[in-house]
Design a protein around this motif. Structure first.
Motif, PDB file in Angstrom:
ATOM      1  N   ALA A 102       0.830  -1.213   0.000  1.00  0.00           N
ATOM      2  CA  ALA A 102       0.000   0.000   0.000  1.00  0.00           C
ATOM      3  C   ALA A 102       0.863   1.261   0.000  1.00  0.00           C
ATOM      4  O   ALA A 102       0.576   2.223  -0.723  1.00  0.00           O
ATOM      5  N   VAL A 103       1.920   1.263   0.791  1.00  0.00           N
ATOM      6  CA  VAL A 103       2.802   2.430   0.846  1.00  0.00           C
ATOM      7  C   VAL A 103       3.532   2.599  -0.485  1.00  0.00           C
ATOM      8  O   VAL A 103       3.704   3.726  -0.978  1.00  0.00           O
ATOM      9  N   GLU A 104       3.940   1.489  -1.089  1.00  0.00           N
ATOM     10  CA  GLU A 104       4.579   1.552  -2.412  1.00  0.00           C
ATOM     11  C   GLU A 104       3.624   2.155  -3.445  1.00  0.00           C
ATOM     12  O   GLU A 104       4.028   2.973  -4.280  1.00  0.00           O
ATOM     13  N   GLU A 105       2.357   1.760  -3.395  1.00  0.00           N
ATOM     14  CA  GLU A 105       1.371   2.281  -4.343  1.00  0.00           C
ATOM     15  C   GLU A 105       1.154   3.780  -4.143  1.00  0.00           C
ATOM     16  O   GLU A 105       0.985   4.527  -5.120  1.00  0.00           O
ATOM     17  N   ILE A 106       1.156   4.231  -2.912  1.00  0.00           N
ATOM     18  CA  ILE A 106       1.030   5.666  -2.633  1.00  0.00           C
ATOM     19  C   ILE A 106       2.226   6.414  -3.194  1.00  0.00           C
ATOM     20  O   ILE A 106       2.092   7.492  -3.788  1.00  0.00           O
ATOM     21  N   ALA A 107       3.408   5.838  -3.032  1.00  0.00           N
ATOM     22  CA  ALA A 107       4.617   6.478  -3.556  1.00  0.00           C
ATOM     23  C   ALA A 107       4.554   6.605  -5.077  1.00  0.00           C
ATOM     24  O   ALA A 107       4.926   7.643  -5.643  1.00  0.00           O
ATOM     25  N   VAL A 108       4.080   5.568  -5.738  1.00  0.00           N
ATOM     26  CA  VAL A 108       3.960   5.603  -7.204  1.00  0.00           C
ATOM     27  C   VAL A 108       2.919   6.637  -7.631  1.00  0.00           C
ATOM     28  O   VAL A 108       3.140   7.426  -8.559  1.00  0.00           O
ATOM     29  N   LYS A 109       1.791   6.665  -6.957  1.00  0.00           N
ATOM     30  CA  LYS A 109       0.716   7.598  -7.302  1.00  0.00           C
ATOM     31  C   LYS A 109       1.167   9.046  -7.190  1.00  0.00           C
ATOM     32  O   LYS A 109       0.751   9.905  -7.968  1.00  0.00           O
ATOM     33  N   HIS A 110       2.031   9.321  -6.227  1.00  0.00           N
ATOM     34  CA  HIS A 110       2.474  10.695  -5.979  1.00  0.00           C
ATOM     35  C   HIS A 110       3.952  10.881  -6.348  1.00  0.00           C
ATOM     36  O   HIS A 110       4.637  11.724  -5.773  1.00  0.00           O
ATOM     37  N   SER A 111       4.405  10.105  -7.325  1.00  0.00           N
ATOM     38  CA  SER A 111       5.824  10.103  -7.671  1.00  0.00           C
ATOM     39  C   SER A 111       6.320  11.436  -8.235  1.00  0.00           C
ATOM     40  O   SER A 111       7.531  11.657  -8.282  1.00  0.00           O
ATOM     41  N   ALA A 112       5.429  12.305  -8.657  1.00  0.00           N
ATOM     42  CA  ALA A 112       5.848  13.620  -9.132  1.00  0.00           C
ATOM     43  C   ALA A 112       6.372  14.486  -7.994  1.00  0.00           C
ATOM     44  O   ALA A 112       7.110  15.451  -8.237  1.00  0.00           O
ATOM     45  N   HIS A 113       6.012  14.134  -6.767  1.00  0.00           N
ATOM     46  CA  HIS A 113       6.377  14.971  -5.627  1.00  0.00           C
ATOM     47  C   HIS A 113       7.037  14.203  -4.485  1.00  0.00           C
ATOM     48  O   HIS A 113       7.494  14.813  -3.520  1.00  0.00           O
ATOM     49  N   VAL A 114       7.095  12.886  -4.604  1.00  0.00           N
ATOM     50  CA  VAL A 114       7.606  12.036  -3.521  1.00  0.00           C
ATOM     51  C   VAL A 114       8.638  11.064  -4.085  1.00  0.00           C
ATOM     52  O   VAL A 114       8.483  10.553  -5.198  1.00  0.00           O
ATOM     53  N   VAL A 115       9.691  10.799  -3.326  1.00  0.00           N
ATOM     54  CA  VAL A 115      10.673   9.783  -3.690  1.00  0.00           C
ATOM     55  C   VAL A 115      10.806   8.782  -2.553  1.00  0.00           C
ATOM     56  O   VAL A 115      10.480   9.085  -1.402  1.00  0.00           O
ATOM     57  N   VAL A 116      11.258   7.584  -2.891  1.00  0.00           N
ATOM     58  CA  VAL A 116      11.510   6.536  -1.899  1.00  0.00           C
ATOM     59  C   VAL A 116      13.010   6.399  -1.737  1.00  0.00           C
ATOM     60  O   VAL A 116      13.729   6.115  -2.702  1.00  0.00           O
ATOM     61  N   ARG A 117      13.484   6.626  -0.524  1.00  0.00           N
ATOM     62  CA  ARG A 117      14.914   6.519  -0.215  1.00  0.00           C
ATOM     63  C   ARG A 117      15.091   5.951   1.185  1.00  0.00           C
ATOM     64  O   ARG A 117      14.126   5.799   1.931  1.00  0.00           O
ATOM     65  N   THR A 118      16.326   5.675   1.538  1.00  0.00           N
ATOM     66  CA  THR A 118      16.622   5.247   2.906  1.00  0.00           C
ATOM     67  C   THR A 118      16.209   6.343   3.882  1.00  0.00           C
ATOM     68  O   THR A 118      16.474   7.527   3.658  1.00  0.00           O
TER      69      THR A 118
END
Length: 228
Positions: A102-118
């Motif tokens: 679910a968190v991964e899907e949220i990150a993808v949906k808002h990928s224009a403004h959010v990144v996934v990092r350590t």
């Protein structure tokens, strides 16, 4: 002295990478005891000075309507100052994977403004952070080093609760409806808006937690997108 070493051994079992995993890390977290925050107070979120720290959207709720009240009592929270984790109402691998997805899907949906990092706060594990091209919208985001949210996954203290920052109005709603509480050092070393969100126990609870994470994204990105 025996109780000291017993507590130290207990802490080592749950210690994470935010502090040194040795006697110095234990003593450091222990020394923070006088700064322990009231986990359930909502008074800071009505303070005009605190609201002003949250930028132009400081008075706004980013939740899609009122939350349902979480069923049953709150989970127990670890006795140490850090790490900040729940110790009861834990779930299994199936729910853990659903939360991570679910968190991964949220990150993808808002990928224009959010990144996934350590995670810059936990120093390990993945986190949602404000994308590099987005200007830090308020001092709350600056104080968390632009980190929006992270899941407590993995070994040791990984019980799949989350830490995240929400708008003052949403903090009040989450705390009042028993979906989370303030971090042990809220208002001192982390913002008042920095909450722990309890791990979801069912698929219905997961939907609520997803809405809370989404609200955190909108708040911490400065509402870069239309809320719908």
């Amino acid at each position: 002295m025996s109780s000291f070493f017993s507590n130290y051994r207990d802490w080592l079992k749950v210690a994470d990478t935010a502090l040194p995993q040795n006697i110095f890390g234990y003593l450091l977290q222990h020394s923070l005891g006088p700064f322990r925050a009231d986990p359930f107070t909502i008074l800071p979120y009505d303070d005009p000075k605190e609201i002003a720290k949250c930028g132009k959207n400081g008075t706004q709720s980013f939740l899609q309507g009122n939350l349902p009240e979480r069923e049953g009592p709150r989970p127990e929270i670890i006795k140490f100052m850090a790490p900040h984790r729940q110790t009861s109402q834990l779930t299994g691998d199936d729910m853990h994977q659903l939360l991570l997805t679910a968190v991964e899907e949220i990150a993808v949906k808002h990928s224009a403004h959010v990144v996934v990092r350590t995670s810059v706060l936990e120093k390990s594990g993945e986190a949602l952070l404000l994308a590099d091209h987005i200007t830090t919208p308020h001092s709350i985001c600056g104080k968390t080093k632009r980190e929006i949210a992270h899941v407590h996954a993995g070994v040791g203290s990984g019980e799949y609760s989350m830490h995240m920052c929400l708008s003052p109005m949403d903090c009040k709603e989450v705390i009042t409806k028993k979906w989370g509480e303030r971090m042990t050092l809220a208002g001192v070393f982390v913002p008042h808006e920095y909450l722990i969100i309890y791990t979801p126990r069912t698929k219905d609870e997961l939907e609520v937690v997803k809405s809370i994470v989404t609200a955190a994204v909108f708040f911490m990105t400065g509402a870069q997108e239309n809320i719908s």
